[in-house]
Design a protein around this motif. Structure first.
Motif, PDB file in Angstrom:
ATOM      1  N   LYS A  25      12.930  -4.687   3.609  1.00 34.31           N
ATOM      2  CA  LYS A  25      11.592  -4.551   3.161  1.00 34.31           C
ATOM      3  C   LYS A  25      11.230  -2.875   3.224  1.00 34.31           C
ATOM      4  CE  LYS A  25       9.421  -5.430   7.572  1.00 34.31           C
ATOM      5  NZ  LYS A  25       9.811  -6.876   8.396  1.00 34.31           N
ATOM      6  N   GLY A  26      10.201  -2.816   2.619  1.00 40.27           N
ATOM      7  CA  GLY A  26       9.827  -1.218   2.345  1.00 40.27           C
ATOM      8  C   GLY A  26       9.068  -0.399   3.589  1.00 40.27           C
ATOM      9  N   TRP A  27       9.135  -0.837   4.712  1.00 36.49           N
ATOM     10  CA  TRP A  27       8.385  -0.395   5.853  1.00 36.49           C
ATOM     11  C   TRP A  27       9.215  -0.783   7.110  1.00 36.49           C
ATOM     12  CZ3 TRP A  27       6.354  -4.261   3.142  1.00 36.49           C
ATOM     13  CH2 TRP A  27       6.092  -5.423   3.862  1.00 36.49           C
ATOM     14  N   ASN A  28       8.852  -0.197   8.260  1.00 36.04           N
ATOM     15  CA  ASN A  28       9.422  -0.675   9.425  1.00 36.04           C
ATOM     16  C   ASN A  28       8.099  -0.846  10.301  1.00 36.04           C
ATOM     17  OD1 ASN A  28      12.284  -0.515   9.357  1.00 36.04           O
ATOM     18  ND2 ASN A  28      11.895   1.838   9.017  1.00 36.04           N
ATOM     19  N   PRO A  29       7.743  -2.201  10.636  1.00 31.56           N
ATOM     20  CA  PRO A  29       6.300  -2.252  11.325  1.00 31.56           C
ATOM     21  C   PRO A  29       6.861  -1.623  12.816  1.00 31.56           C
ATOM     22  CG  PRO A  29       7.843  -4.229  11.147  1.00 31.56           C
ATOM     23  CD  PRO A  29       8.470  -3.292  10.522  1.00 31.56           C
ATOM     24  N   THR A  30       5.600  -1.315  13.486  1.00 34.19           N
ATOM     25  CA  THR A  30       5.788  -0.958  14.945  1.00 34.19           C
ATOM     26  C   THR A  30       6.223  -1.899  15.730  1.00 34.19           C
ATOM     27  OG1 THR A  30       3.328  -1.792  15.511  1.00 34.19           O
ATOM     28  CG2 THR A  30       3.761   0.523  14.636  1.00 34.19           C
ATOM     29  N   TRP A  31       6.514  -2.067  16.816  1.00 37.27           N
ATOM     30  CA  TRP A  31       6.872  -2.941  17.959  1.00 37.27           C
ATOM     31  C   TRP A  31       5.840  -3.848  18.017  1.00 37.27           C
ATOM     32  CZ3 TRP A  31      10.713  -5.724  19.610  1.00 37.27           C
ATOM     33  CH2 TRP A  31      10.705  -6.509  20.855  1.00 37.27           C
ATOM     34  N   ALA A  32       4.629  -3.407  18.465  1.00 33.16           N
ATOM     35  CA  ALA A  32       3.662  -4.382  18.550  1.00 33.16           C
ATOM     36  C   ALA A  32       3.301  -5.092  17.156  1.00 33.16           C
ATOM     37  CB  ALA A  32       2.229  -3.491  18.757  1.00 33.16           C
ATOM     38  N   ASN A  33       3.354  -4.763  16.336  1.00 38.62           N
ATOM     39  CA  ASN A  33       3.041  -5.320  15.072  1.00 38.62           C
ATOM     40  C   ASN A  33       4.119  -6.553  14.655  1.00 38.62           C
ATOM     41  OD1 ASN A  33       0.634  -4.516  14.252  1.00 38.62           O
ATOM     42  ND2 ASN A  33       1.439  -2.888  12.982  1.00 38.62           N
ATOM     43  N   LEU A  34       5.415  -6.267  15.151  1.00 39.85           N
ATOM     44  CA  LEU A  34       6.343  -7.171  15.063  1.00 39.85           C
ATOM     45  C   LEU A  34       6.402  -8.267  16.063  1.00 39.85           C
ATOM     46  CD1 LEU A  34      10.358  -6.312  14.496  1.00 39.85           C
ATOM     47  CD2 LEU A  34       9.614  -7.597  16.405  1.00 39.85           C
ATOM     48  N   ILE A  35       6.035  -7.775  17.191  1.00 36.94           N
ATOM     49  CA  ILE A  35       6.187  -8.999  18.243  1.00 36.94           C
ATOM     50  C   ILE A  35       4.781  -9.937  18.464  1.00 36.94           C
ATOM     51  CG2 ILE A  35       5.415  -7.836  20.345  1.00 36.94           C
ATOM     52  CD1 ILE A  35       8.527  -9.780  19.793  1.00 36.94           C
ATOM     53  N   GLY A  36       3.638  -9.179  17.876  1.00 35.46           N
ATOM     54  CA  GLY A  36       2.638  -9.764  17.828  1.00 35.46           C
ATOM     55  C   GLY A  36       2.358 -10.320  19.221  1.00 35.46           C
ATOM     56  N   ASN A  37       1.814 -11.748  19.193  1.00 40.55           N
ATOM     57  CA  ASN A  37       1.561 -12.369  20.498  1.00 40.55           C
ATOM     58  C   ASN A  37       2.492 -12.993  21.317  1.00 40.55           C
ATOM     59  OD1 ASN A  37      -1.093 -11.511  20.571  1.00 40.55           O
ATOM     60  ND2 ASN A  37      -1.705 -13.115  18.837  1.00 40.55           N
ATOM     61  N   GLU A  38       3.766 -12.976  20.682  1.00 39.74           N
ATOM     62  CA  GLU A  38       4.910 -13.688  21.196  1.00 39.74           C
ATOM     63  C   GLU A  38       5.074 -13.228  22.573  1.00 39.74           C
ATOM     64  OE1 GLU A  38       7.757 -16.356  20.964  1.00 39.74           O
ATOM     65  OE2 GLU A  38       6.544 -16.026  19.573  1.00 39.74           O
TER      66      GLU A  38
END
Length: 319
Positions: A50-63
């Protein structure tokens, strides 16, 4: 396959055609300076980007952190089905300048002989599943760890990593065999906030971490490439400065018979020693690993990852 990009009909048809041959050229959208552009690369895998690398917080969310076996299996399933999207931007390796010498220009060992370890799974079998942390372009494996990334598959905090290993090509002290790892290295981007382990010869006891690695290679926060010979305590470790730095390419070769080891940089012996692992199995691990528990997390913005190119990696076991 997971994808968050809307491709034009022309690019889509090109990708469909490229899927029929692992060596054709394909155009893959990436983000550069805030704009999605097209890069031409040699397709050698079926990874999605994809065209960006999300932050860890955005990637993991509430998991929640996965502690039990059931939680770990559920976490792996969420990655596999795309609920947790571990795609990242495509890395275009400058192969002609990186894949040099007889070591760097040879093929990487087969995927079937490797497994991968990233923050969400220690036994990844599909190398195309997590392009955020691992990719392969030509003869070069690309390992990335981003600021904020950390181990999420058990109770151990920190310990962010992206490593490959060869589980069936290990040795034990009493086997009378020698394990050899060889590859060409290039630290393409050094985050600079922590030391990062880029190779380890490691044995692990069934019930814990020790006696673990005996010899390792680090790139320091300042960019020095150092060999670490393990001591009984961390303060007793011996550090050997190789003279190589981030941004320079070099060949690494490590031999290990389960007790004695030697480390060669550009075919010059830089270290020799031993580490008592009993008769536990030792295997080679290579990539990027931020060792250190709660401190094992890179700091900075998502645009400051640790990126390690490792070309022509191979593990052999001989008598």
């Amino acid at each position: 396959m997971k994808s968050t990009l809307n491709l034009s009909a022309l690019v889509f048809s090109t990708l469909l055609f490229s899927a029929t041959c692992a060596c054709v050229q394909e155009e893959v959208p990436i983000e550069q300076e805030g704009e999605v552009k097209l890069l031409t690369m040699t397709s050698q895998q079926n990874a999605s980007f994809k065209g960006w690398n999300p932050t860890w917080a955005n990637l993991i969310g509430n998991e929640p952190r996965a502690i039990t076996n059931a939680e770990q299996a559920a976490l792996r399933n969420k990655v596999a089905n795309g609920t947790i999207d571990t795609d990242g931007t495509l890395v275009d390796v400058p192969n002609s300048t990186i894949e040099t010498t007889g070591t760097g220009s040879r093929s990487v060992m087969p995927d079937s002989q490797m497994r991968w370890h990233n923050p969400l799974n220690s036994q990844v079998t599909d190398p195309n599943e997590n392009s955020r942390w691992y990719q392969k372009d030509g003869n070069t494996q690309v390992f990335r760890v981003f600021p904020g990334d950390e181990n999420w598959q058990n109770s151990r905090v920190g310990a962010a990593r992206s490593e490959a290993y060869a589980p069936d090509l290990g040795i034990r002290r009493d086997d009378d065999q020698v394990m050899t790892f060889s590859a060409r290295y290039h630290i393409a981007a050094n985050n600079g906030s922590k030391d990062v382990k880029i190779f380890q010869s490691k044995a692990t006891a069934a019930g814990g971490f020790d006696p673990a690695w005996g010899v390792a290679l680090h790139v320091t926060a300042a960019g020095s490439i150092d060999i670490i010979k393990r001591g009984l305590t961390w303060s007793e470790n011996e550090r050997i400065v190789t003279g190589k730095t981030a941004g320079q390419s070099f060949n690494l070769r490590v031999t290990d018979d389960g007790f004695n080891y030697k480390v060669f940089i550009d075919n010059v012996e830089k270290a020799a020693g031993s580490w008592d692992r009993g008769n536990l199995k030792s295997v080679c691990r290579w990539g990027a690993y931020v060792q250190g528990g709660s401190s094992g997390v890179l700091t900075g913005s998502v645009s400051d990852p640790q990126i390690v190119y490792i070309s022509g990696a191979q593990v052999t076991v001989t008598h």
